[in-house]
Design an enzyme around this catalytic site. Structure first.
Site, PDB file in Angstrom:
ATOM      1  CB  SER A 188       9.644  68.260  31.531  1.00 36.27           C
ATOM      2  OG  SER A 188       9.241  67.864  30.227  1.00 36.27           O
ATOM      3  CG  LEU A 240      15.905  62.637  28.450  1.00 37.09           C
ATOM      4  CD1 LEU A 240      16.155  61.882  27.154  1.00 37.09           C
ATOM      5  CD2 LEU A 240      16.736  62.035  29.576  1.00 37.09           C
ATOM      6  CG  ASP A 300       8.860  72.351  26.585  1.00 37.52           C
ATOM      7  OD1 ASP A 300       9.691  71.457  26.827  1.00 37.52           O
ATOM      8  OD2 ASP A 300       7.627  72.163  26.660  1.00 37.52           O
ATOM      9  CG  ASP A 335       4.541  72.871  16.938  1.00 41.41           C
ATOM     10  OD1 ASP A 335       5.395  71.972  16.738  1.00 41.41           O
ATOM     11  OD2 ASP A 335       3.400  72.823  16.448  1.00 41.41           O
ATOM     12  CB  VAL A 336      10.255  71.287  17.456  1.00 44.79           C
ATOM     13  CG1 VAL A 336      10.886  71.689  18.771  1.00 44.79           C
ATOM     14  CG2 VAL A 336       9.447  69.987  17.601  1.00 44.79           C
ATOM     15  CB  SER A 355      14.783  56.177  21.038  1.00 44.24           C
ATOM     16  OG  SER A 355      14.367  55.046  21.771  1.00 44.24           O
ATOM     17  CE1 TYR A 375       9.730  58.104  20.825  1.00 44.43           C
ATOM     18  CE2 TYR A 375      10.862  55.996  20.975  1.00 44.43           C
ATOM     19  CZ  TYR A 375      10.740  57.334  21.353  1.00 44.43           C
ATOM     20  OH  TYR A 375      11.639  57.877  22.248  1.00 44.43           O
ATOM     21  CE  LYS A 398      12.650  59.954  19.672  1.00 43.75           C
ATOM     22  NZ  LYS A 398      13.156  61.279  20.094  1.00 43.75           N
ATOM     23  CB  THR A 437      11.860  61.235  32.326  1.00 46.35           C
ATOM     24  OG1 THR A 437      11.015  60.437  31.496  1.00 46.35           O
ATOM     25  CG2 THR A 437      13.289  61.176  31.803  1.00 46.35           C
TER      26      THR A 437
END
Length: 257
Positions: free
Chosen positions: A15, A17, A36, A57-58, A148, A161, A165, A196
């Protein structure tokens, strides 16, 4: 680097990007592995673009290894890693009620966004290193990470966050220097306000988007996922781009709130 006939792993590819990037690369001849957690969307997209879906799961080493192996198993040389999986969280370091930021939530954001990015980058690059060079310069592949603008201008309540990033931004150049020895380039994109599905639909969502757009310099709108995907492809195709952090934000500069 020529895209046609190579394979790629895209985390968060079901989904937003990641999906836009998967569609763009597949349209240019790339065999895409969508890594994903969203099985329904991931499988549907993979079927549509002729790719492969691997539930991933990364932050899990074995699952990331499975996704990378799936790309190797396509028979097309693995040359592209795109890290676009990530989660958000909003909480102040000390909340208005006097309570401290929840530690488990902070750790979760770091684990997914930062550790997850490093996890796929390291395992993916190790697999890319086993391929033959793609050109006379010895290039074997490319890693594109997604950070970001919050990494550079974090707002109130974005401490977790922004930390995650910011870590991605911070490891861009050393990773590029490390991986240059095996012919792998590394670049990081810092998106601003991109339209998005995360923002939802309806009147309230549109009002919220209008508020977000206000500080954008030009064009006076949210960015498009397809524009992000185009930038990813441009960074892959341009062989002299390496170790860079690129703002993708319409000139926005975040204010404290």
């Amino acid at each position: 680097m020529d895209l046609n006939g190579v394979s790629a792993v895209i985390s968060g590819g079901a989904s937003g990007l990641g999906e836009a990037t998967a569609r763009d690369l597949a349209a240019h001849g790339v065999k895409v592995v969508i890594a994903d957690l969203n099985e329904a969307k991931g499988k549907a997209l993979a079927d549509e673009i002729g790719g492969v879906f691997v539930k991933t799961d990364v932050s899990d080493e074995a699952q990331v290894q499975a996704a990378v192996q799936a790309a190797v198993d396509t028979g097309a040389p693995l040359r592209i890693i795109v890290n676009s999986a990530g989660i958000g969280w909003a909480s102040r370091t000390v909340n208005r009620d006097g309570s401290p930021h929840d530690l488990a939530s902070f750790q979760k954001v770091i684990q997914v966004n930062l550790v997850g990015t490093f996890n796929l980058m390291r395992i993916g690059a190790a697999a890319i290193a086993k391929t033959e060079p793609a050109d006379a310069d010895g290039l074997r592949g490319v890693v594109i990470n997604t950070a970001s603008v919050a990494a550079l201008e974090g707002q109130t309540g974005q401490v977790a966050y922004s930390a995650s990033k910011g870590g991605i931004v911070g490891m861009t150049l050393p990773a590029a220097r490390d991986l240059s020895a095996i012919g792998v380039r590394v670049n990081t994109i810092c998106p601003g306000i991109i339209d998005t599905p995360i923002y939802g639909e309806g009147e309230a969502a549109e009002a919220f988007k209008a508020k977000l757009i206000a500080p954008v310099v030009f064009p006076k709108r949210m960015g498009k996922a397809a524009e992000f995907a185009h930038l990813v492809r441009a960074l892959i195709e341009n062989d002299y781009m390496n170790g860079e952090v690129i703002r993708f934000d319409g000139g926005i500069r975040f204010q404290p709130k």
